[in-house]
Design a protein around this motif. Structure first.
Motif, PDB file in Angstrom:
ATOM      1  N   GLU A 116       0.861  -1.188   0.000  1.00  9.37           N
ATOM      2  CA  GLU A 116       0.000   0.000   0.000  1.00  9.37           C
ATOM      3  C   GLU A 116       0.896   1.236   0.000  1.00  9.37           C
ATOM      4  O   GLU A 116       2.109   1.130   0.230  1.00  9.37           O
ATOM      5  CB  GLU A 116      -0.958  -0.022   1.204  1.00  9.37           C
ATOM      6  N   THR A 118       0.405   4.477   1.671  1.00  7.52           N
ATOM      7  CA  THR A 118       0.416   5.519   2.701  1.00  7.52           C
ATOM      8  C   THR A 118       1.629   5.432   3.632  1.00  7.52           C
ATOM      9  O   THR A 118       2.264   6.458   3.920  1.00  7.52           O
ATOM     10  CB  THR A 118      -0.896   5.456   3.516  1.00  7.52           C
ATOM     11  N   GLU A 149      -3.044 -11.972  -2.273  1.00  4.78           N
ATOM     12  CA  GLU A 149      -4.445 -12.281  -1.962  1.00  4.78           C
ATOM     13  C   GLU A 149      -4.908 -13.387  -2.896  1.00  4.78           C
ATOM     14  O   GLU A 149      -4.226 -13.715  -3.857  1.00  4.78           O
ATOM     15  CB  GLU A 149      -5.323 -11.061  -2.239  1.00  4.78           C
ATOM     16  N   GLU A 165      -2.659  12.382  -0.799  1.00  6.93           N
ATOM     17  CA  GLU A 165      -2.425  12.565   0.636  1.00  6.93           C
ATOM     18  C   GLU A 165      -2.208  14.059   0.904  1.00  6.93           C
ATOM     19  O   GLU A 165      -1.467  14.714   0.175  1.00  6.93           O
ATOM     20  CB  GLU A 165      -1.170  11.798   1.109  1.00  6.93           C
ATOM     21  N   TYR A 297      -5.618   4.581  11.034  1.00 13.04           N
ATOM     22  CA  TYR A 297      -6.598   5.657  10.903  1.00 13.04           C
ATOM     23  C   TYR A 297      -7.005   6.266  12.239  1.00 13.04           C
ATOM     24  O   TYR A 297      -7.000   5.602  13.271  1.00 13.04           O
ATOM     25  CB  TYR A 297      -7.845   5.150  10.173  1.00 13.04           C
TER      26      TYR A 297
HETATM   27  P1  HAM Z   1      -7.053   0.013   0.836  1.00 16.59           P
HETATM   28  O1  HAM Z   1      -8.493   0.075   1.215  1.00 16.59           O
HETATM   29  O2  HAM Z   1      -6.270  -1.138   1.302  1.00 16.59           O
HETATM   30  O3  HAM Z   1      -6.404   1.378   1.354  1.00 16.59           O
HETATM   31  O4  HAM Z   1      -6.932   0.090  -0.742  1.00 16.59           O
HETATM   32  C1  HAM Z   1      -7.491   1.167  -1.451  1.00 16.59           C
HETATM   33  C2  HAM Z   1      -8.145   0.673  -2.730  1.00 16.59           C
HETATM   34  O5  HAM Z   1      -7.223  -0.101  -3.499  1.00 16.59           O
HETATM   35  C3  HAM Z   1      -9.326  -0.264  -2.538  1.00 16.59           C
HETATM   36  O6  HAM Z   1     -10.503   0.469  -2.273  1.00 16.59           O
HETATM   37  C4  HAM Z   1      -9.388  -0.951  -3.885  1.00 16.59           C
HETATM   38  O7  HAM Z   1     -10.014  -0.114  -4.844  1.00 16.59           O
HETATM   39  C5  HAM Z   1      -7.929  -1.077  -4.241  1.00 16.59           C
HETATM   40  N1  HAM Z   1      -7.416  -2.420  -3.901  1.00 16.59           N
HETATM   41  C6  HAM Z   1      -7.023  -2.878  -2.708  1.00 16.59           C
HETATM   42  N2  HAM Z   1      -6.590  -4.151  -2.788  1.00 16.59           N
HETATM   43  C7  HAM Z   1      -6.727  -4.500  -4.086  1.00 16.59           C
HETATM   44  C8  HAM Z   1      -6.454  -5.703  -4.822  1.00 16.59           C
HETATM   45  N3  HAM Z   1      -5.921  -6.779  -4.248  1.00 16.59           N
HETATM   46  N4  HAM Z   1      -6.716  -5.721  -6.147  1.00 16.59           N
HETATM   47  C9  HAM Z   1      -7.240  -4.628  -6.761  1.00 16.59           C
HETATM   48  N5  HAM Z   1      -7.499  -3.471  -6.117  1.00 16.59           N
HETATM   49  C10 HAM Z   1      -7.260  -3.402  -4.797  1.00 16.59           C
HETATM   50  C11 HAM Z   1      -5.094   1.704   1.191  1.00 16.59           C
HETATM   51  O8  HAM Z   1      -4.323   1.106   0.499  1.00 16.59           O
HETATM   52  C12 HAM Z   1      -4.732   3.002   1.895  1.00 16.59           C
HETATM   53  N6  HAM Z   1      -3.295   3.228   1.712  1.00 16.59           N
HETATM   54  C13 HAM Z   1      -5.564   4.148   1.358  1.00 16.59           C
HETATM   55  C14 HAM Z   1      -5.223   5.462   1.972  1.00 16.59           C
HETATM   56  C15 HAM Z   1      -4.487   6.442   1.434  1.00 16.59           C
HETATM   57  N7  HAM Z   1      -5.591   5.866   3.177  1.00 16.59           N
HETATM   58  C16 HAM Z   1      -5.100   7.073   3.397  1.00 16.59           C
HETATM   59  N8  HAM Z   1      -4.419   7.444   2.351  1.00 16.59           N
END
Ligand code: HAM
Length: 454
Positions: A116, A118, A149, A165, A297
Motif C-alpha cells: 500500500e 500511505t 491475496e 495525501e 486511521y
Molecule cells: P485500501 O483500502 O487497502 O487502502 O486500498 C485502497 C483501494 O485499493 C481499494 O478500495 C481498492 O479499490 C484497491 N485495492 C485494494 N486491494 C486491491 C487488490 N488486491 N486488487 C485490486 N485493487 C485493490 C489503502 O491502500 C490506503 N493506503 C488508502 C489510503 C491512502 N488511506 C489514506 N491514504
C-alpha cells in the motif's frame, strides 16, 4: 519486531548462471531450456486497446490532480518490512499474510514489495522532512501495489492505485476536500453508481473507551463469532465490525456505534465533515462498519462502494491518519488521504462502456521501392516524426504489392509510393487510402506538402 506469521519469501537469488548457458537460475532450482510464457498469478500484462484505455484514464487523473494542486511523489517498489509491519497493524491481512517478502541472503535486511502507499509515503515525507514547512501540502502518487491475496474479479496480486495525501492539515475541510476530489474524479468519467460511506474511528482518547464497550457487548457472543473474529477480539475488536460473514454481521448489527462514543473534538470534527460534504452537494451515508483494514486511521474513515463491482465492492478507501508519523519516531502531524484502485475503476468504466477506443493510426505509410527511394524516405520519416506526424515505413525490401498490403494494414490515411521512376520524374504519387484517389507530389516540396496535409 513483528514477525510475519506466513511470510512469502519471494527470491533468494535470481540471475543468469554462467555454468548453464541457456538456463536461468531461479531460486535453488534451475529451469528447463524452455520457459512457459505465463505471467505470475494475479498479475497482468497490459497492451493494445486495453493499454490505450489505461493511458486515457491515467492522463485524465493526472490532469485532475494537477488542477487540484497535488504534486506527484513516487517511492520505490521495495521498502523495509518494518515500514508496513510497524504502521499498518499486526492484526491486518496485509501484515499477517499478504506481503511479498524478499531476502537476499540469510541474516540480511528484510524487504517487501509495497502492499500500500500511505506508510511508504509517510516514510518518504519524514526521511526528506517534507512536513517541516508546517504548511498544508498535497501529494498524489500512481504506483503498483502487491498483495498476496486470492485473485478474483477486481482483486489482484499486483494492482495499481492513484493515491492522494494531504499533510499538515488537521481540519475536517481537508477530509471533505479528499472526498470531494474523488467525487469529481468519478464524475469526470460519468460514474455515479456508488455510495460514499463515512465513519469516524475516533482517536487515542475515545477509541480505547469504545473498544472496551464493544468488547463488553461481544463477549457474551464470542463463541458465535468466526474463528478470525475470535482471534481479533482481544487486540482489534473493531475489525469484527467489518467482518463479511453473515453470522458475524448478524451479531454486530446491534453493537454500540463508535460515533456515539466519540470525544468532543472527534465529534465536532465528524459533524464538520458532514456539514462540509452537504454544502458541497455530496451525498453520503454513515456506516459504522467502515473501520478499514489498516490500523493507522484516526477520526475520518471512508469508502466509496459500487454495486457494479460485485464482491470486491470498494472503489476507493481512505481516511485520516494523524498519528502515523509517530511510528517513525517523529512528532505527530495531521494527514488524510485515499487510495483509488485503478483496476476497479477500469471494471466500472468497461461495464458502462464510457471509454472510447482511440486507435492511433499513422498519417502516412511510406512505400520505398529500391535503395535510392529508401535513402530519401528513411530520413524524411524521422523529420516528420520529430514534428509529431506519425509515419510508418517497412524497412525490409519488398515489392509494390506487398508494400501496399502493409500500407492497408497500417491504417494510414495516405500512402506515398517512391521508386526509381518517380525519383527520375521528380514526382511521386500520394494515395488517399479512404477512396483510392491519387495525386502527384513534387519531390522538391515533399516535406512541406506532406506536413500541409496533416
Ligand atoms: P485500501 O483500502 O487497502 O487502502 O486500498 C485502497 C483501494 O485499493 C481499494 O478500495 C481498492 O479499490 C484497491 N485495492 C485494494 N486491494 C486491491 C487488490 N488486491 N486488487 C485490486 N485493487 C485493490 C489503502 O491502500 C490506503 N493506503 C488508502 C489510503 C491512502 N488511506 C489514506 N491514504
Amino acid at each position: 519486531m513483528t514477525i510475519l506469521e506466513r511470510p512469502i519469501v519471494l527470491t533468494t537469488f535470481l540471475g543468469y548462471d554462467p555454468r548453464h548457458p541457456g538456463h536461468f537460475g531461479l531460486g535453488s532450482g534451475v529451469l528447463e531450456d524452455t520457459l512457459e510464457p505465463k505471467a505470475v498469478r494475479g498479475m497482468h500484462d497490459l497492451f493494445g486497446p486495453e493499454m490505450d484505455r489505461w493511458t486515457q484514464v491515467e492522463n485524465r487523473l493526472k490532469k485532475i490532480f494537477a488542477d487540484f494542486g497535488y504534486a506527484e511523489i513516487r517511492t520505490p517498489a521495495l521498502e523495509h518490512l518494518e515500514v508496513f509491519s510497524h504502521t499498518v497493524g499486526d492484526d491486518t491481512d496485509i501484515v499477517e499474510k499478504q506481503m511479498y517478502q524478499i531476502q537476499q541472503a540469510e541474516g540480511s535486511e528484510k524487504l517487501v514489495l509495497r502492499p500500500e502507499g500511505t506508510a511508504a509515503f509517510m516514510r518518504a515525507v519524514i526521511e526528506h522532512q517534507l512536513h517541516r514547512t508546517g504548511k498544508p501540502q498535497r501529494y498524489f502518487y500512481y504506483m503498483s501495489m502487491f498483495r498476496h491475496e486470492r485473485p478474483q474479479k477486481g482483486r489482484l496480486r499486483q494492482f495499481h492505485q492513484f493515491g492522494a495525501e494531504i499533510i499538515n492539515d488537521g481540519t475536517a475541510e481537508a477530509d471533505a476536500e479528499i472526498i470531494a476530489l474523488l467525487h469529481h474524479i468519478y464524475g469526470t468519467f460519468g460514474v455515479t453508481e456508488y455510495e460514499v460511506k463515512i465513519n469516524s474511528v475516533g482517536d487515542g482518547t475515545c477509541r480505547p473507551i469504545y473498544k472496551e464497550k464493544l468488547k463488553a457487548f461481544l463477549l457474551p457472543q464470542l463463541s458465535s463469532l468466526c474463528e478470525l473474529c475470535q482471534k481479533r477480539f482481544e487486540r482489534s475488536p473493531l475489525r469484527v465490525l467489518d467482518c463479511k460473514r453473515e453470522s458475524c454481521q448478524a451479531i454486530v448489527k446491534n453493537a454500540p456505534k463508535i460515533t456515539e462514543s466519540l470525544c468532543d473534538p472527534c465529534r465536532d470534527h465528524h459533524a464538520s465533515l458532514k456539514r462540509r460534504l452537504t454544502s458541497l452537494g455530496i451525498p453520503f451515508e454513515e456506516d459504522p462498519s467502515i473501520v478499514r483494514g489498516l490500523d493507522y486511521y484516526s477520526r475520518t474513515a471512508f469508502e466509496f462502494t459500487s454495486n457494479l463491482l460485485g464482491a470486491q465492492s470498494a472503489l476507493v478507501g481512505g481516511g485520516r491518519y494523524d498519528g502515523l508519523s509517530t511510528r517513525f519516531g517523529e512528532a505527530s502531524f495531521p494527514a488524510v488521504g485515499f487510495g483509488l484502485g485503478v483496476e476497479r475503476l477500469m471494471l466500472v468504466l468497461e461495464q458502462k462502456q464510457s471509454l472510447k477506443d482511440e486507435t492511433r493510426t499513422p498519417s502516412f505509410y511510406f512505400a520505398a521501392l529500391g535503395d535510392a527511394a529508401f535513402e530519401t524516405l528513411f530520413p524524411l520519416s524521422f523529420r516528420l516524426k520529430r514534428k509529431g506526424i506519425a509515419v510508418e515505413m517497412g524497412y525490409e525490401p519488398k515489392g509494390l504489392k506487398n508494400l501496399l498490403k502493409q500500407a492497408d494494414r497500417s491504417g494510414a490515411r495516405y500512402t506515398l509510393i517512391l521508386g526509381d521512376t518517380e525519383l527520375k520524374d521528380g514526382k511521386a504519387p500520394l494515395k488517399q487510402m479512404k477512396d483510392g484517389t491519387q495525386e502527384l507530389i513534387e519531390l522538391k516540396q515533399l516535406e512541406s506538402e506532406l506536413t500541409r496535409r496533416v
